[in-house]
Design an enzyme around this catalytic site. Structure first.
Site, mmCIF file in Angstrom:
data_model
loop_
_atom_site.group_PDB
_atom_site.id
_atom_site.type_symbol
_atom_site.label_atom_id
_atom_site.label_comp_id
_atom_site.label_asym_id
_atom_site.label_seq_id
_atom_site.Cartn_x
_atom_site.Cartn_y
_atom_site.Cartn_z
ATOM 1 N N ASP A 42 48.876 32.075 49.767
ATOM 2 C CA ASP A 42 48.674 32.616 48.420
ATOM 3 C C ASP A 42 49.222 31.620 47.401
ATOM 4 O OD1 ASP A 42 48.140 35.891 47.646
ATOM 5 O OD2 ASP A 42 48.912 34.622 46.038
ATOM 6 N N VAL A 85 43.230 28.312 47.244
ATOM 7 C CA VAL A 85 42.009 28.242 48.061
ATOM 8 C C VAL A 85 40.966 27.284 47.476
ATOM 9 C CG1 VAL A 85 42.239 30.527 49.120
ATOM 10 C CG2 VAL A 85 40.961 30.294 46.963
ATOM 11 N N ASN A 140 40.241 36.243 51.862
ATOM 12 C CA ASN A 140 40.333 37.438 51.019
ATOM 13 C C ASN A 140 40.791 37.173 49.585
ATOM 14 O OD1 ASN A 140 40.972 40.456 50.581
ATOM 15 N ND2 ASN A 140 42.973 39.452 50.372
ATOM 16 N N TYR A 159 31.226 37.203 38.438
ATOM 17 C CA TYR A 159 31.933 37.770 39.603
ATOM 18 C C TYR A 159 30.899 38.316 40.596
ATOM 19 C CZ TYR A 159 35.142 40.912 42.166
ATOM 20 O OH TYR A 159 35.873 41.563 43.142
ATOM 21 N N LYS A 165 30.325 37.055 44.482
ATOM 22 C CA LYS A 165 30.457 37.960 45.622
ATOM 23 C C LYS A 165 29.131 38.089 46.385
ATOM 24 C CE LYS A 165 34.834 38.983 45.190
ATOM 25 N NZ LYS A 165 35.811 38.542 46.190
HETATM 26 N N1 LIG Z 1 40.613 45.896 44.155
HETATM 27 C C1 LIG Z 1 39.303 46.074 44.018
HETATM 28 O O1 LIG Z 1 38.846 47.040 43.377
HETATM 29 C C2 LIG Z 1 38.344 45.116 44.681
HETATM 30 C C3 LIG Z 1 37.000 45.483 44.749
HETATM 31 C C4 LIG Z 1 36.091 44.610 45.348
HETATM 32 C C5 LIG Z 1 36.535 43.415 45.880
HETATM 33 N N2 LIG Z 1 37.863 43.080 45.797
HETATM 34 C C6 LIG Z 1 38.248 41.798 46.357
HETATM 35 O O2 LIG Z 1 39.302 41.995 47.280
HETATM 36 C C7 LIG Z 1 40.064 40.781 47.402
HETATM 37 C C8 LIG Z 1 41.540 41.114 47.316
HETATM 38 O O3 LIG Z 1 41.798 41.635 46.022
HETATM 39 P P1 LIG Z 1 42.923 42.722 45.711
HETATM 40 O O4 LIG Z 1 42.238 43.815 44.992
HETATM 41 O O5 LIG Z 1 43.732 42.995 46.905
HETATM 42 O O6 LIG Z 1 43.717 41.928 44.589
HETATM 43 P P2 LIG Z 1 45.227 41.404 44.475
HETATM 44 O O7 LIG Z 1 45.309 40.758 43.140
HETATM 45 O O8 LIG Z 1 46.179 42.478 44.835
HETATM 46 O O9 LIG Z 1 45.279 40.278 45.629
HETATM 47 C C9 LIG Z 1 44.620 39.054 45.489
HETATM 48 C C10 LIG Z 1 45.555 37.946 45.924
HETATM 49 O O10 LIG Z 1 44.830 36.701 45.860
HETATM 50 C C11 LIG Z 1 45.730 35.711 45.371
HETATM 51 N N3 LIG Z 1 44.994 34.595 44.795
HETATM 52 C C12 LIG Z 1 44.308 34.571 43.617
HETATM 53 N N4 LIG Z 1 43.788 33.358 43.413
HETATM 54 C C13 LIG Z 1 44.149 32.588 44.469
HETATM 55 C C14 LIG Z 1 43.920 31.232 44.812
HETATM 56 N N5 LIG Z 1 43.228 30.416 44.000
HETATM 57 N N6 LIG Z 1 44.410 30.762 45.984
HETATM 58 C C15 LIG Z 1 45.157 31.578 46.790
HETATM 59 N N7 LIG Z 1 45.414 32.865 46.504
HETATM 60 C C16 LIG Z 1 44.927 33.364 45.349
HETATM 61 C C17 LIG Z 1 46.568 36.457 44.329
HETATM 62 O O11 LIG Z 1 47.771 35.761 44.016
HETATM 63 C C18 LIG Z 1 46.790 37.797 45.018
HETATM 64 O O12 LIG Z 1 47.970 37.792 45.798
HETATM 65 C C19 LIG Z 1 39.541 39.869 46.288
HETATM 66 O O13 LIG Z 1 38.653 38.924 46.835
HETATM 67 C C20 LIG Z 1 38.810 40.812 45.353
HETATM 68 O O14 LIG Z 1 37.786 40.186 44.622
HETATM 69 C C21 LIG Z 1 38.776 43.912 45.223
#
Ligand SMILES: NC(=O)c1ccc[n+]([C@@H]2O[C@H](COP(=O)([O-])OP(=O)(O)OC[C@H]3O[C@@H](n4cnc5c(N)ncnc54)[C@H](O)[C@@H]3O)[C@@H](O)[C@H]2O)c1
Length: 255
Positions: A36, A63, A89, A154, A158
């Site tokens: 992360d 990433v 993720n 976005y 995706k």
């Molecule tokens: N929460 C939702 O409603 C939702 C819905 C659809 C998809 N998602 C997807 O689920 C995944 C996880 O999201 P979440 O909701 O748990 O969010 P979150 O913000 O809790 O976790 C995301 C993590 O990714 C890390 N991150 C961001 N950019 C980064 C980078 N460049 N390199 C390394 N790490 C990085 C952040 O620091 C964070 O710890 C994401 O891909 C998000 O798009 C989430």
């Protein structure tokens, strides 16, 4: 795949869906490499996993950065001797107020993290998994399945992850299984921040009937890992359950 004793590299592994999945993998005896950009959350997560008896490490890496990602994979092998599971993720949402009113750099960042970060993860994992086999799970979103007028970049990123998964599955075969989870609105810091941003930008977001728990998403990820028959699967998770997203077929010729 039997999870006990296997090693999982989880990007975005210190918050939300990534951290919840890490907890469930740890409960089944996996070794964890959490990747992360958030050092503080990474240190905290590793401390709590280690004190619960899990072999866990954190690496600060972005990433988007090839050199940092290569180092993360090397470090995983150096510490745990193998890589069996990659959970691609990490993700960010697009800042509001929306497409034409944000700087080009901002939407490029979304494509870089949410799509190219996943491509890079797959690219680096494949050679390492070729000998022993492995499982890759990518996180897309329901935004990649349906048009999202409020956040087209976005949605495009995706949708790219979904198509990448379906396409990779054709040549990766059963030895390296690639699958993808598409969460609906899930109760994580990312979703909560998005609601605050939309409100601050004066946008009225459609009412959310029910947020999905991160555990419900993690359960699908674990199913992808444990069930050896699942390859090239894209599964959308809604509050009402999980649904398979079929790969698109070639279109019929127009009359
Ligand atoms: N929460 C939702 O409603 C939702 C819905 C659809 C998809 N998602 C997807 O689920 C995944 C996880 O999201 P979440 O909701 O748990 O969010 P979150 O913000 O809790 O976790 C995301 C993590 O990714 C890390 N991150 C961001 N950019 C980064 C980078 N460049 N390199 C390394 N790490 C990085 C952040 O620091 C964070 O710890 C994401 O891909 C998000 O798009 C989430």
């Amino acid at each position: 795949m039997v999870i006990n004793g296997k090693t999982a590299l989880i990007t975005g592994g210190v918050s939300g869906i990534g951290k919840t999945t890490a907890k469930m993998l740890a409960a089944k005896g996996a070794n964890l490499m959490l990747l992360d950009v958030n050092q503080q959350l990474g240190d905290e997560a590793v401390k709590s996993f280690q004190s619960a008896g899990t072999r866990a490490a954190f690496i600060r890496a972005d990433v988007r950065d090839e050199a940092e990602m290569r180092r993360a994979f090397e470090e995983t092998l150096a510490r745990f001797g193998r890589l069996d599971i990659l959970f691609n993720n990490a993700g960010i949402s697009t800042p509001q107020p929306g497409f034409t009113r944000i700087a080009v750099e901002q939407w490029k960042r979304v494509l870089d993290v949410d799509l190219l970060g996943v491509v890079l993860g797959c690219y680096l994992a494949f050679p390492l998994m070729r000998e022993n086999g492995g499982v890759i799970v990518n996180t897309a979103s329901m935004a990649g399945v349906y048009p999202i007028p409020g956040d087209p970049v976005y949605a495009a990123a995706k949708a790219g992850v979904i198509h990448l998964t379906h396409s990779l599955a054709y040549w990766s075969g059963k030895r390296i299984r690639v699958n993808c989870v598409c969460p609906g609105q899930t109760d994580t810091p990312l979703a909560r921040q998005q609601f605050r941003d939309e409100k601050a930008a004066g946008r009225i977001a459609p009412p959310v009937r029910k947020l999905i728990s991160p555990e419900a998403i993690a359960e699908v990820v674990l199913q992808f890992i444990e069930d050896d028959s699942l390859a090239g699967q894209v599964v959308e998770v809604r509050p009402s359950g999980a649904f398979t997203v079929e790969a698109r077929r070639a279109p019929k010729k127009r009359e």
